[in-house]
Design a protein around this motif. Structure first.
Motif, PDB file in Angstrom:
ATOM      1  N   SER A 269       0.680  -1.200   0.037  1.00  0.00           N
ATOM      2  CA  SER A 269       0.064   0.102   0.101  1.00  0.00           C
ATOM      3  C   SER A 269       0.870   1.204  -0.141  1.00  0.00           C
ATOM      4  O   SER A 269       1.709   1.198   0.701  1.00  0.00           O
ATOM      5  CB  SER A 269      -1.102  -0.068   1.350  1.00  0.00           C
ATOM      6  OG  SER A 269      -0.280  -0.031   2.600  1.00  0.00           O
ATOM      7  N   LEU A 270       0.291   2.291  -0.716  1.00  0.00           N
ATOM      8  CA  LEU A 270       1.029   3.610  -0.851  1.00  0.00           C
ATOM      9  C   LEU A 270       0.500   4.350   0.201  1.00  0.00           C
ATOM     10  O   LEU A 270       1.189   5.242   0.717  1.00  0.00           O
ATOM     11  CB  LEU A 270       1.167   4.151  -2.237  1.00  0.00           C
ATOM     12  CG  LEU A 270       1.752   3.396  -3.274  1.00  0.00           C
ATOM     13  CD1 LEU A 270       1.315   4.199  -4.755  1.00  0.00           C
ATOM     14  CD2 LEU A 270       3.046   3.415  -3.065  1.00  0.00           C
ATOM     15  N   ALA A 271      -0.636   4.312   0.413  1.00  0.00           N
ATOM     16  CA  ALA A 271      -1.514   5.037   1.227  1.00  0.00           C
ATOM     17  C   ALA A 271      -2.902   4.672   1.529  1.00  0.00           C
ATOM     18  O   ALA A 271      -3.318   3.960   0.880  1.00  0.00           O
ATOM     19  CB  ALA A 271      -1.634   6.541   0.587  1.00  0.00           C
ATOM     20  N   VAL A 272      -3.480   4.885   2.795  1.00  0.00           N
ATOM     21  CA  VAL A 272      -4.752   4.611   3.269  1.00  0.00           C
ATOM     22  C   VAL A 272      -5.604   5.968   3.584  1.00  0.00           C
ATOM     23  O   VAL A 272      -5.276   6.832   4.361  1.00  0.00           O
ATOM     24  CB  VAL A 272      -4.858   3.641   4.438  1.00  0.00           C
ATOM     25  CG1 VAL A 272      -6.398   3.233   4.895  1.00  0.00           C
ATOM     26  CG2 VAL A 272      -3.917   2.433   4.131  1.00  0.00           C
ATOM     27  N   LEU A 273      -6.761   6.067   2.904  1.00  0.00           N
ATOM     28  CA  LEU A 273      -7.576   7.229   2.785  1.00  0.00           C
ATOM     29  C   LEU A 273      -8.846   6.741   3.383  1.00  0.00           C
ATOM     30  O   LEU A 273      -9.319   5.776   3.104  1.00  0.00           O
ATOM     31  CB  LEU A 273      -7.761   7.783   1.462  1.00  0.00           C
ATOM     32  CG  LEU A 273      -6.227   8.361   0.736  1.00  0.00           C
ATOM     33  CD1 LEU A 273      -6.773   8.809  -0.734  1.00  0.00           C
ATOM     34  CD2 LEU A 273      -5.405   9.184   1.517  1.00  0.00           C
ATOM     35  N   TYR A 274      -9.513   7.796   4.186  1.00  0.00           N
ATOM     36  CA  TYR A 274     -10.842   7.577   4.509  1.00  0.00           C
ATOM     37  C   TYR A 274     -11.798   8.611   4.009  1.00  0.00           C
ATOM     38  O   TYR A 274     -11.490  10.006   4.210  1.00  0.00           O
ATOM     39  CB  TYR A 274     -10.778   7.386   6.188  1.00  0.00           C
ATOM     40  CG  TYR A 274      -9.586   6.673   6.625  1.00  0.00           C
ATOM     41  CD1 TYR A 274     -10.386   5.230   6.941  1.00  0.00           C
ATOM     42  CD2 TYR A 274      -8.455   6.848   6.820  1.00  0.00           C
ATOM     43  CE1 TYR A 274      -9.499   4.341   7.502  1.00  0.00           C
ATOM     44  CE2 TYR A 274      -7.652   5.890   7.311  1.00  0.00           C
ATOM     45  CZ  TYR A 274      -8.103   4.439   7.618  1.00  0.00           C
ATOM     46  OH  TYR A 274      -7.367   3.529   8.092  1.00  0.00           O
ATOM     47  N   PHE A 275     -12.836   8.162   3.663  1.00  0.00           N
ATOM     48  CA  PHE A 275     -13.907   9.331   3.083  1.00  0.00           C
ATOM     49  C   PHE A 275     -15.419   8.918   3.891  1.00  0.00           C
ATOM     50  O   PHE A 275     -15.824   7.661   4.076  1.00  0.00           O
ATOM     51  CB  PHE A 275     -14.082   8.948   1.612  1.00  0.00           C
ATOM     52  CG  PHE A 275     -13.103   9.092   0.756  1.00  0.00           C
ATOM     53  CD1 PHE A 275     -12.766  10.584   0.338  1.00  0.00           C
ATOM     54  CD2 PHE A 275     -12.123   8.193   0.628  1.00  0.00           C
ATOM     55  CE1 PHE A 275     -11.725  10.864  -0.477  1.00  0.00           C
ATOM     56  CE2 PHE A 275     -10.919   8.593  -0.387  1.00  0.00           C
ATOM     57  CZ  PHE A 275     -10.594   9.872  -0.728  1.00  0.00           C
ATOM     58  N   LYS A 276     -15.916  10.106   4.181  1.00  0.00           N
ATOM     59  CA  LYS A 276     -17.223  10.002   5.134  1.00  0.00           C
ATOM     60  C   LYS A 276     -18.132  10.165   3.917  1.00  0.00           C
ATOM     61  O   LYS A 276     -18.058  11.318   3.186  1.00  0.00           O
ATOM     62  CB  LYS A 276     -16.973  11.082   6.238  1.00  0.00           C
ATOM     63  CG  LYS A 276     -18.374  10.869   7.100  1.00  0.00           C
ATOM     64  CD  LYS A 276     -18.227  11.882   8.001  1.00  0.00           C
ATOM     65  CE  LYS A 276     -19.631  11.921   9.015  1.00  0.00           C
ATOM     66  NZ  LYS A 276     -19.479  12.938  10.152  1.00  0.00           N
ATOM     67  N   VAL A 277     -19.057   9.358   3.921  1.00  0.00           N
ATOM     68  CA  VAL A 277     -20.350   9.577   3.080  1.00  0.00           C
ATOM     69  C   VAL A 277     -21.409  10.779   3.657  1.00  0.00           C
ATOM     70  O   VAL A 277     -21.767  10.556   4.592  1.00  0.00           O
ATOM     71  CB  VAL A 277     -21.001   8.424   2.982  1.00  0.00           C
ATOM     72  CG1 VAL A 277     -22.171   8.561   1.991  1.00  0.00           C
ATOM     73  CG2 VAL A 277     -20.206   7.499   2.478  1.00  0.00           C
ATOM     74  N   ILE A 278     -21.541  11.754   2.957  1.00  0.00           N
ATOM     75  CA  ILE A 278     -22.386  12.901   3.367  1.00  0.00           C
ATOM     76  C   ILE A 278     -23.473  12.901   2.403  1.00  0.00           C
ATOM     77  O   ILE A 278     -24.390  13.895   2.690  1.00  0.00           O
ATOM     78  CB  ILE A 278     -21.697  14.108   2.884  1.00  0.00           C
ATOM     79  CG1 ILE A 278     -21.080  14.377   1.927  1.00  0.00           C
ATOM     80  CG2 ILE A 278     -20.473  14.178   4.309  1.00  0.00           C
ATOM     81  CD1 ILE A 278     -20.270  15.856   1.882  1.00  0.00           C
ATOM     82  N   LYS A 279     -23.626  12.203   1.367  1.00  0.00           N
ATOM     83  CA  LYS A 279     -24.701  12.076   0.608  1.00  0.00           C
ATOM     84  C   LYS A 279     -25.014  10.937  -0.303  1.00  0.00           C
ATOM     85  O   LYS A 279     -23.891  10.228  -0.738  1.00  0.00           O
ATOM     86  CB  LYS A 279     -24.864  13.344  -0.719  1.00  0.00           C
ATOM     87  CG  LYS A 279     -25.801  13.476  -1.770  1.00  0.00           C
ATOM     88  CD  LYS A 279     -25.684  14.669  -2.539  1.00  0.00           C
ATOM     89  CE  LYS A 279     -26.844  14.511  -3.581  1.00  0.00           C
ATOM     90  NZ  LYS A 279     -26.493  15.410  -4.767  1.00  0.00           N
ATOM     91  N   ASP A 280     -26.216  10.450  -0.361  1.00  0.00           N
ATOM     92  CA  ASP A 280     -26.567   9.239  -1.028  1.00  0.00           C
ATOM     93  C   ASP A 280     -26.659   9.171  -2.453  1.00  0.00           C
ATOM     94  O   ASP A 280     -27.489   9.963  -3.257  1.00  0.00           O
ATOM     95  CB  ASP A 280     -27.930   8.348  -0.399  1.00  0.00           C
ATOM     96  CG  ASP A 280     -28.396   7.257  -1.093  1.00  0.00           C
ATOM     97  OD1 ASP A 280     -27.415   6.498  -1.470  1.00  0.00           O
ATOM     98  OD2 ASP A 280     -29.518   6.752  -0.902  1.00  0.00           O
ATOM     99  N   ALA A 281     -25.370   8.726  -3.108  1.00  0.00           N
ATOM    100  CA  ALA A 281     -25.355   8.986  -4.490  1.00  0.00           C
ATOM    101  C   ALA A 281     -24.363   7.970  -5.051  1.00  0.00           C
ATOM    102  O   ALA A 281     -23.267   7.551  -4.421  1.00  0.00           O
ATOM    103  CB  ALA A 281     -25.112  10.257  -4.969  1.00  0.00           C
ATOM    104  N   ALA A 282     -24.455   7.616  -6.247  1.00  0.00           N
ATOM    105  CA  ALA A 282     -23.399   6.768  -6.893  1.00  0.00           C
ATOM    106  C   ALA A 282     -22.277   7.525  -7.317  1.00  0.00           C
ATOM    107  O   ALA A 282     -22.393   8.599  -8.105  1.00  0.00           O
ATOM    108  CB  ALA A 282     -24.034   6.126  -8.165  1.00  0.00           C
TER     109      ALA A 282
END
Length: 283
Positions: free
Chosen positions: A139-152
């Motif tokens: 792995s080069l990096a591990v990122l974290y994303f929080k879902v703020i809207k229900d969308a594809a």
């Protein structure tokens, strides 16, 4: 009849063998990609995105440019806080993390536009080569994303004009300082694919601001002003020299007149003493 059946079986075996070999060979090709821990997530959930390198020979450094829809996802730190900012360079990967080789991280993210641009490299490539322990897969990096809207949506690598010569927004370097070119680039799979699609907003790279060229007439006026100031300065300097020289000359003339007067006075005194002496002798 039996021969034809045998030939058919052999043909089928060869076909399936070639397909499996092709699949294995394709999986072993050098690549870089984004792997998600989940593709279905509700608002408030956090998605873990791991950027993985596979079979990159003698990897010494990397720079990545990534995009995400900031109206659907918000990048956060591992603890879920919003401390991930424009200067944050992820340092939670497996590759290019050894500080013994003068590790240098850098980041120029634009979080408000959903743009991530970061990288790490080893500056001491000589020691890295001498270790004979090249890094290639991990792995080069591990990122974290929080879902703020229900969308594809999805997370992608993308060149925005800031990394010329990149492979779809990725630059990889080996321990000889050469750019690695032969590898594939894979974006993440769709997040919430069954929801309404939310395409990435258009993003235009801001041009580098440059000083505005002055009009020719204004340039000429500035030149004339500079010449005029220079002429005035020269005139003032010459006047000062002439005045100073005149003072010195006047002082020298006064001194000369005093010396001549003193000489005349001495001559007259001597002449009078001489006449008095002669008068006494005649008497």
């Amino acid at each position: 009849m039996k021969k034809s059946r045998i030939l058919l079986v052999l043909a089928l075996v060869l076909v399936f063998s070639s397909l499996s070999l092709t699949s294995v060979f394709a999986d072993s090709l050098p690549s870089i990609g984004i792997e998600l821990d989940k593709t279905e997530a509700k608002v408030g959930d956090i998605i873990k995105a791991t950027i993985k390198a596979n079979d990159i020979k003698n990897l010494n450094g990397f720079q990545l440019n990534m995009r995400f829809n900031q109206e659907v996802l918000k990048i956060v730190s591992e603890d879920g806080s919003e401390s991930f900012d424009d200067k944050t360079c992820p340092e939670n990967g497996e590759l290019i993390m050894n500080k013994n080789y003068s590790l240098f991280p850098a980041a120029e993210n634009i979080i408000s536009a959903g743009v991530l641009n970061f990288g790490r490299t080893y500056i001491d490539m000589g020691s890295y080569r001498q270790s004979n322990k090249p890094e290639s897969t991990g792995s080069l990096a591990v990122l974290y994303f929080k879902v703020i809207k229900d969308a594809a949506t999805e997370i992608v690598f993308e060149e925005l004009g800031t990394m010329p010569g990149s492979n779809k927004g990725t630059l990889l370097f080996d321990w000889d300082g050469n750019t690695i070119k032969e590898y594939s680039v894979n974006d993440s799979t769709k997040i919430n694919p069954n929801s309404s699609p939310a395409p990435l907003p258009k993003y235009t790279v801001k041009p580098i601001s440059r000083p505005v060229e002055q009009p020719t007439a204004e340039k000429n006026n500035n030149i004339y002003i500079i010449i005029l100031v220079a002429v005035i300065a020269i005139v003032v300097l010459l006047l000062f020299v002439f005045i100073f020289a005149g003072k010195n000359k006047s002082s020298g003339d006064d001194n000369l007149d005093n010396e001549e007067g003193q000489d005349e006075y001495d001559d007259e005194g001597q002449s009078s003493e001489y006449d008095e002496t002669n008068d006494k002798d005649n008497t």
